[in-house]
Design an enzyme around this catalytic site. Structure first.
Site, PDB file in Angstrom:
ATOM      1  N   THR A 174       0.832  -1.206   0.000  1.00 12.27           N
ATOM      2  CA  THR A 174       0.000   0.000   0.000  1.00 12.27           C
ATOM      3  C   THR A 174       0.870   1.262   0.000  1.00 12.27           C
ATOM      4  OG1 THR A 174      -0.092  -0.439   2.350  1.00 12.27           O
ATOM      5  CG2 THR A 174      -2.091  -0.883   1.092  1.00 12.27           C
ATOM      6  N   PHE A 230      -8.053   4.754   3.921  1.00 17.27           N
ATOM      7  CA  PHE A 230      -7.561   3.868   4.983  1.00 17.27           C
ATOM      8  C   PHE A 230      -8.670   3.026   5.602  1.00 17.27           C
ATOM      9  CE2 PHE A 230      -4.314   7.220   4.824  1.00 17.27           C
ATOM     10  CZ  PHE A 230      -3.167   6.444   4.725  1.00 17.27           C
ATOM     11  N   CYS A 239      -7.484   1.250   9.042  1.00 19.58           N
ATOM     12  CA  CYS A 239      -6.054   0.927   8.997  1.00 19.58           C
ATOM     13  C   CYS A 239      -5.351   1.287  10.305  1.00 19.58           C
ATOM     14  CB  CYS A 239      -5.410   1.702   7.857  1.00 19.58           C
ATOM     15  SG  CYS A 239      -3.664   1.353   7.714  1.00 19.58           S
TER      16      CYS A 239
HETATM   17  C1  HEM Z   1      -0.746   4.150   2.252  1.00 16.86           C
HETATM   18  C2  HEM Z   1      -0.675   3.104   2.997  1.00 16.86           C
HETATM   19  C3  HEM Z   1      -1.849   2.290   3.482  1.00 16.86           C
HETATM   20  C4  HEM Z   1      -3.125   2.220   3.026  1.00 16.86           C
HETATM   21  C5  HEM Z   1      -3.724   2.969   1.827  1.00 16.86           C
HETATM   22  C6  HEM Z   1      -3.830   1.275   3.865  1.00 16.86           C
HETATM   23  C7  HEM Z   1      -5.169   0.960   3.713  1.00 16.86           C
HETATM   24  C8  HEM Z   1      -5.866   0.110   4.562  1.00 16.86           C
HETATM   25  C9  HEM Z   1      -7.268  -0.179   4.460  1.00 16.86           C
HETATM   26  C10 HEM Z   1      -8.203   0.373   3.387  1.00 16.86           C
HETATM   27  C11 HEM Z   1      -7.595  -1.024   5.447  1.00 16.86           C
HETATM   28  C12 HEM Z   1      -8.975  -1.614   5.716  1.00 16.86           C
HETATM   29  C13 HEM Z   1      -9.150  -2.871   4.949  1.00 16.86           C
HETATM   30  C14 HEM Z   1     -10.540  -3.447   5.060  1.00 16.86           C
HETATM   31  O1  HEM Z   1     -11.469  -2.789   5.515  1.00 16.86           O
HETATM   32  O2  HEM Z   1     -10.670  -4.606   4.640  1.00 16.86           O
HETATM   33  C15 HEM Z   1      -6.387  -1.291   6.189  1.00 16.86           C
HETATM   34  C16 HEM Z   1      -6.305  -2.117   7.254  1.00 16.86           C
HETATM   35  C17 HEM Z   1      -5.118  -2.432   7.869  1.00 16.86           C
HETATM   36  N1  HEM Z   1      -3.890  -1.891   7.632  1.00 16.86           N
HETATM   37 FE1  HEM Z   1      -3.450  -0.462   6.314  1.00 16.86          FE
HETATM   38  N2  HEM Z   1      -2.963   0.787   4.783  1.00 16.86           N
HETATM   39  C18 HEM Z   1      -1.743   1.382   4.595  1.00 16.86           C
HETATM   40  C19 HEM Z   1      -0.587   1.180   5.315  1.00 16.86           C
HETATM   41  C20 HEM Z   1      -0.480   0.275   6.350  1.00 16.86           C
HETATM   42  C21 HEM Z   1       0.711   0.038   7.092  1.00 16.86           C
HETATM   43  C22 HEM Z   1       2.046   0.749   6.866  1.00 16.86           C
HETATM   44  C23 HEM Z   1       0.417  -0.942   8.000  1.00 16.86           C
HETATM   45  C24 HEM Z   1       1.291  -1.583   9.028  1.00 16.86           C
HETATM   46  C25 HEM Z   1       2.308  -1.067   9.534  1.00 16.86           C
HETATM   47  C26 HEM Z   1      -0.956  -1.295   7.812  1.00 16.86           C
HETATM   48  C27 HEM Z   1      -1.634  -2.254   8.543  1.00 16.86           C
HETATM   49  C28 HEM Z   1      -2.987  -2.500   8.463  1.00 16.86           C
HETATM   50  C29 HEM Z   1      -3.663  -3.471   9.279  1.00 16.86           C
HETATM   51  C30 HEM Z   1      -3.018  -4.356  10.322  1.00 16.86           C
HETATM   52  C31 HEM Z   1      -5.013  -3.440   8.923  1.00 16.86           C
HETATM   53  C32 HEM Z   1      -6.138  -4.256   9.504  1.00 16.86           C
HETATM   54  C33 HEM Z   1      -6.696  -3.564  10.684  1.00 16.86           C
HETATM   55  C34 HEM Z   1      -7.832  -4.341  11.312  1.00 16.86           C
HETATM   56  O3  HEM Z   1      -8.678  -4.877  10.616  1.00 16.86           O
HETATM   57  O4  HEM Z   1      -7.844  -4.389  12.526  1.00 16.86           O
HETATM   58  N3  HEM Z   1      -1.467  -0.536   6.815  1.00 16.86           N
HETATM   59  N4  HEM Z   1      -5.344  -0.566   5.626  1.00 16.86           N
END
Ligand code: HEM
Ligand SMILES: Cc1cc2nc3c(=O)[nH]c(=O)nc-3n(C[C@H](O)[C@H](O)[C@H](O)COP(=O)(O)OP(=O)(O)OC[C@H]3O[C@@H](n4cnc5c(N)ncnc54)[C@H](O)[C@@H]3O)c2cc1C
Ligand SMILES: Cc1cc2nc3c(=O)[nH]c(=O)nc-3n(C[C@H](O)[C@H](O)[C@H](O)COP(=O)(O)O)c2cc1C
Length: 1055
Positions: A270, A398, A405
């Site tokens: 991402t 996010f 996120c």
């Molecule tokens: C520009 C960078 C990023 C974008 C656009 C992004 C986007 C997202 C989105 C849209 C979700 C929700 C997914 C869903 O509803 O199915 C999500 C969940 C998550 N993201 Fe990110 N993310 C980014 C960077 C990161 C980074 C750097 C990490 C870790 C260090 C991370 C860890 C997570 C985790 C662990 C979840 C799941 C949270 C949960 O369901 O409890 N993400 N992200």
């Protein structure tokens, strides 16, 4: 609420449902096209699993509600569980490990905790900066690749204190490679029937081995930490040693491994995608890049980025936000209603547990929120309180709520640091200046085939050979510099800004001649001179304008000079020649003029007055010839150069014996389209028009109204004429060597027929310069006199009759002794030709059609048939032929309005129908799919209802029946069959009430085809306006018309 609407669904096949509508390579593309066709919501049946896709902010906002909807771990996400199981990202909400990990890890990802990771982030970032610096400005960089290394290593170092050392591997890091493959396959698996899946043993084994490789890496990291504990308070230690404050439970080794994998998956693709998209948008928009560079320079003052700097750069924040709006790298998410419910104020019913796909990629461009320019990159819309004032959930890259996120502060800090450092340190440019965004997708989305160069800022420029005749033409500037420096020649810098090759050809001609006047030429695009114009020799600039804007390979240069503040260009001695067309009355020669004036304003010294060639006039080439005479006279005087007496001829062609065929030139799969169909649209005896269907080069995308740029081959007849004149066969090979930079392949044997077919124009009118060369090549007095006569009455005898050098050689086959090398040097490079695409991607996103007029007429010079190069090349193609092509975006105004309900008024004649056919086709498909569409009022000019009334019996008839289009023809040979109207301007007058009605209904107008038609329609429109406003005279009415049509009127002129 019993009266809900049916959710539209594309026609489904038994068992597999709508699987065929999914785009395996690029899922978001298929989804986006379906949204264009079906509107706010549609339903897909994927192997019996029903998915409802939501495409507007209104619907996304409605389902962003943790009390009523929960995250859906279905489809590809369910497949990802194979490795990350109940880790944070893929856990189902009722799985206890999610809640524990969530509570444990949230504090570890808050802003304070992330701030402490700044030094580790900087460590990895500096590896990237060092690499780009070390490789230098000529190195071709794949930014997605390097930014993936940054993101992967950063997440590994910050969360697990583990160095993956991706910058130490030349190829894609193995972990990243496995992950990309694994995630892509996860998506495809979710669209395969389970029986088929079970049979695909090889694919399954690969998927499992990728999963095992990644799990092994994570397990190794965990084990090493357990064996050698460290003090650092990183995520791994948090997971190993902390206890959930609520339950007192810790995480098992298995859950830790799953979460390590989760971070590596969720945290790197991402962020790296975001940085790659941002790189693209910044290079594509030099003005935005400059604004950002200014902000960064001002805040950082030449020092490395510090944590406290990040909050002082609002424009950087706006650029990141806008990148995430246009290209959210996590492009969609799934939710499920906890109970039966209604959406859109009761309009649609959805059952509890239904799969709702929030299409972030599409709804982030909802025109209701972002306006007509929703598809464009404008960080300004995120500034000055506008971001904060957005409707709820309009921007949601996010995710949302409890499952939003966790890594957002981490990603933000990392991306801000890395991008600010890159922009501070380098000037970035595309390797291919015409590059337009293409996409690739696994679980996340990234730019495809994006290649850039990074030049450390404030250093001398480097000259990249930049071919505008698509990317395959080999260059030879290395040879040039070598020769140039060897001799006692003065350096000379030649830059061009060119889309279709004319200005480049002129620049090339100057470069060809330079050595004989004592100069060593360096040739490059104007963009290659951004930041620095050399002062140790004269500079010559040849450039075009496009709707008042620079050519694709001059945009950065124009932005740069436009923003200079003082006398930065002192010491630059220059001359400018502009290629323009006076039909663009308001912006004729705008760019050459701007360059000339700005260079002088900033301290440069013009060597001779600016030259201006008008391509709508027949003396276009002659004007350039005059200009070159003046240029060389001045340059040789000012620089005291003498004609070079080099022993080696400046340009040499050796004819090789034998019939060795050369290795194929200019073959690049990326640019090869495949012919599917080529059929004639006109009756015998009428000027031929053809309909061609192509399968586009892989990865190409288009919008209705865009162009296909075709690199044609000369008609074989003309190639044979040249060979016959020089007494050579098509089997002969030649080896060319050249002191000046040339677009021809050098220093290796190449088939002469191939050069004559594909590299040079054979039918351009001879220039006065050419005539002088021919006069020098004959000793026959009668022929000399004849040629002199042509030179004196050049306009009438050569230009208006379009007499080519070849015509003259054939006329005096024995009297003019011109050698092959001199002849080849006289010829301009083969130009691309643009054709409007006549289809819509909703019909077929991978195929495009053209509607082409074949130019085959009695020649203006007597006795021959004139064959237009590209139209005849296209005409002769048969299915399965491969053609070099690329999609080019049309002018911003020439596209369908975002709102399909807006009516259109369209005017065209002959093949001018092309883009309008694409527009009508798109609306027809939208209408068939249940959307409301505005009608198209089409004024179409041709000769005969039975002879050349294009598409009238099939497509136009069908679309008329559907109520999408109303055609108002004008038959020039049978006006009695078109309400007495001979031409479309007559028909416009006859039907003016309907036009005015449509206009009052907010219709957008389009004119397409020859300039003559555009002028006639405009003139008639002025007269119509005067019927309603008799108080206005013609000039006032023209002005008034201009102002009422502003933003609702576009012209596409073919000639
Ligand atoms: C520009 C960078 C990023 C974008 C656009 C992004 C986007 C997202 C989105 C849209 C979700 C929700 C997914 C869903 O509803 O199915 C999500 C969940 C998550 N993201 Fe990110 N993310 C980014 C960077 C990161 C980074 C750097 C990490 C870790 C260090 C991370 C860890 C997570 C985790 C662990 C979840 C799941 C949270 C949960 O369901 O409890 N993400 N992200
Ligand atoms: C934005 C854009 C979109 C376009 N879309 C389309 C489209 O959808 N369909 C389409 O058919 N075309 C379209 N064109 C035009 C197309 O690009 C070509 O210009 C056209 O097909 C002619 O190219 P050619 O190579 O066949 O002819 P060329 O070899 O380029 O020859 C054309 C030149 O020959 C001259 N000439 C014409 N007749 C004669 C004669 N009898 N004797 C001697 N010289 C002559 C002309 O003045 C012109 O300079 C478009 C052009 C533009 C700029
Ligand atoms: C879509 C389009 C827009 C143009 N706009 C302008 C313009 O604003 N001003 C101008 O002087 N010429 C304009 N021209 C003419 C070109 O600048 C001219 O044909 C030039 O020779 C093209 O040079 P190139 O082949 O090097 O790109 C336009 C041409 C096209 C096809």
């Amino acid at each position: 609420m019993p009266f809900h609407s049916q959710i539209p669904q594309p026609p489904a096949l038994p068992f597999i449902g709508n699987v065929t509508y999914l785009d395996r390579e690029l899922p978001i593309q298929g989804f986006a096209l379906l949204a264009q066709q079906y509107g706010e919501i549609y339903l897909l049946d994927i192997l019996g699993r029903k998915v409802i896709v939501l495409n507007t902010q209104e619907l996304a906002n409605e389902v962003s509600n943790d009390a009523k909807f929960r995250k859906g771990v279905i489809g590809s996400l369910d497949e990802v569980r194979y490795i990350s199981g109940d880790g944070l990202f893929t856990a189902r909400e009722d799985e206890p490990n999610w809640a524990i990990a969530h509570r444990l890890l949230m504090p570890a990802f808050n802003t304070m905790a992330v701030r402490d990771m700044m030094e580790d982030m900087r460590d990895i970032c500096s590896q990237l900066l060092l690499k780009w610096e070390r490789f230098g400005p000529d190195h071709v960089i794949d930014p997605s690749d390097d930014l993936t290394r940054v993101a992967l290593d950063t997440i590994a170092l910050c969360s697990m204190s583990y160095r993956l050392n991706s910058f130490y591997t030349e190829n894609q890091p193995p972990f990243a490679a496995s992950m990309t493959e694994f995630l892509r396959e996860c998506y495809i698996r979710s669209t395969r029937p389970s029986l088929v899946q079970a049979l695909m043993t090889g694919t399954n084994a690969k998927w499992e081995s990728d999963a095992k490789f990644m799990t092994d890496v994570a397990t190794r990291i965990l084990n090493e930490r357990k064996e050698k504990p460290i003090e650092k308070k990183d995520l791994l230690n948090t997971m190993l040693y902390s206890k959930d404050p609520k339950t007192g439970q810790g995480l098992s080794d298995d859950t830790i491994v799953k979460n390590l994998l989760t971070f590596l998956i969720a945290g790197h693709e991402t962020s790296s995608g975001l940085m790659s998209f941002m790189t693209y948008y910044l290079i594509k928009n030099p003005e935005i890049m400059r604004k950002l560079q200014n902000e960064i320079d001002e805040v950082l003052g030449g020092q490395p980025v510090q944590y406290q700097d990040l909050s002082k750069m609002p424009y950087l924040t706006a650029v990141i936000r806008e990148t995430l709006r246009l290209s959210p790298t996590a492009p969609m998410r799934m939710v499920q209603p906890l109970e039966d419910t209604y959406l859109a104020n009761g309009k649609y019913f959805v059952k509890a547990g239904a799969s709702l796909l929030v299409n972030t990629w599409v709804y982030h461009k909802d025109p209701k929120i972002w306006g007509e320019d929703a598809q464009e990159f404008h960080p300004e819309r995120m500034l000055n309180g506008k971001f904060e004032a957005l409707p709820p959930q309009a921007w949601q890259p996010f995710g949302f709520g409890i499952r939003g996120c966790i890594g957002r502060p981490f990603a933000w800090q990392e991306v801000s640091l890395v991008m600010a450092s890159i922009v501070q340190k380098f000037d970035l440019s595309f390797v291919d200046p015409t590059y337009n965004l293409e996409l690739k997708q696994a679980l996340t989305v990234k730019p495809k085939d994006l290649f850039i160069r990074a030049t450390p800022r404030n250093q001398a420029p480097h000259f990249h050979p930049t071919a505008s005749i698509l990317k395959q033409v080999p260059q030879s500037s290395a040879t040039v510099s070598k020769h140039a420096r060897a001799g006692a020649l003065r350096p000379m810098y030649i830059f061009y800004g060119s889309n279709t090759g004319t200005s480049e050809a002129f620049a090339q001609r100057i470069a060809n001649d330079a050595p004989s006047y004592g100069f060593a030429p360096e040739l490059g695009s104007l963009d290659s001179a951004t930041g620095h114009i050399p002062t140790d020799g004269p500079t010559f600039i040849c450039t075009a304008s496009y709707e008042g804007q620079p050519a694709d390979n001059a945009t950065r240069f124009i932005d740069w000079i436009s923003n200079l503040q003082s006398s930065e260009l002192r010491g630059v001695h220059y001359a400018v020649f502009g290629c323009g067309n006076s039909d663009w009355t308001q912006t004729y020669q705008r760019i050459p003029t701007l360059i000339d004036e700005t260079l002088e304003q900033r301290g440069g010294v013009p060597l001779i007055p600016r030259g201006a060639g008008d391509s709508s006039q027949s003396d276009f080439f002659d004007v350039f010839d005059q200009f070159t005479n003046d240029l060389w006279t001045t340059l040789t005087k000012v620089y005291s150069t003498v004609q070079s007496e080099s022993q080696t001829p400046a340009f040499k062609v050796e004819i090789n014996s034998g019939t060795d065929r050369p290795t194929a030139l200019r073959q690049s799969d990326a640019a090869l389209g495949r012919v599917i169909e080529n059929r004639i649209l006109t009756a015998p005896g009428y000027p031929v028009k053809r309909h061609l269907e192509f399968e586009l080069p892989k990865g190409s995308t288009y919008r209705a109204g865009d162009y296909l740029a075709i690199l044609p081959q000369n008609p074989p007849r003309n190639v044979r004429r040249v060979l016959a004149h020089f007494g050579l066969s098509s089997e002969h090979t030649v080896t060319i060597s050249s002191v000046s930079p040339t677009f021809l392949p050098v220093d290796r044997p190449v088939s002469l027929a191939e050069i004559l077919s594909g590299y040079v124009e054979l039918s351009q009118p001879a220039t006065t310069h050419d005539l002088r060369t021919l006069i020098d090549a004959t000793t026959n007095d009668a022929v000399r006199a004849d040629l002199n006569e042509l030179k004196i009455s050049y306009q009438d005898l050569v230009l208006s009759r379009r007499i080519s050098v070849l015509d003259l050689l054939e006329k005096h086959p024995h009297e003019i002794q011109l050698d092959l090398a001199t002849y080849l040097r006289m010829l301009p490079p083969m130009r691309i030709r643009q054709y409007s695409i006549s289809s819509s991607p909703l019909w077929n996103a991978e195929h495009a059609t053209l509607t082409v007029s074949v130019l085959e007429e009695e020649s203006l010079s007597e006795g021959k048939i004139f064959l237009g190069v590209a139209s005849n090349y296209l005409s002769e193609l048969v299915p399965e032929d491969r053609v070099q092509m690329s999609v080019r975006a049309s002018a911003a105004a020439f596209k369908l309005p975002e709102d399909p309900e807006i009516p259109l008024i369209a005017y065209c004649a002959g093949s001018g129908l092309a883009p309008l056919r694409g527009f009508i086709q798109e609306r027809a498909l939208q209408k068939i799919s249940g959307r409301k569409v505005g009608k198209v009022l089409l004024f179409f000019g041709c000769r005969d209802p039975e002879g050349d009334y294009l598409y009238s019996t099939d497509d136009l008839a069908e679309w008329s029946k559907l109520g999408v289009v109303e055609v108002r023809p004008a038959f020039s040979s049978f006006p009695e069959r078109s309400k007495g109207c001979k031409h479309i301007q007559d028909r416009l007058w006859a039907d003016k009430e309907d036009v005015v009605d449509a206009f009052n209904n907010k219709a957008h107008s389009f004119i397409c085809g020859s300039n003559q038609i555009a002028k006639a329609v405009r003139k008639q429109s002025v007269e119509i306006l005067r019927v309603f406003r008799p108080d206005l005279d013609q000039t006032q009415a023209a002005k008034e018309l201009e102002s009422v049509l502003k933003g609702r009127f576009a012209t596409d002129v073919f000639d």
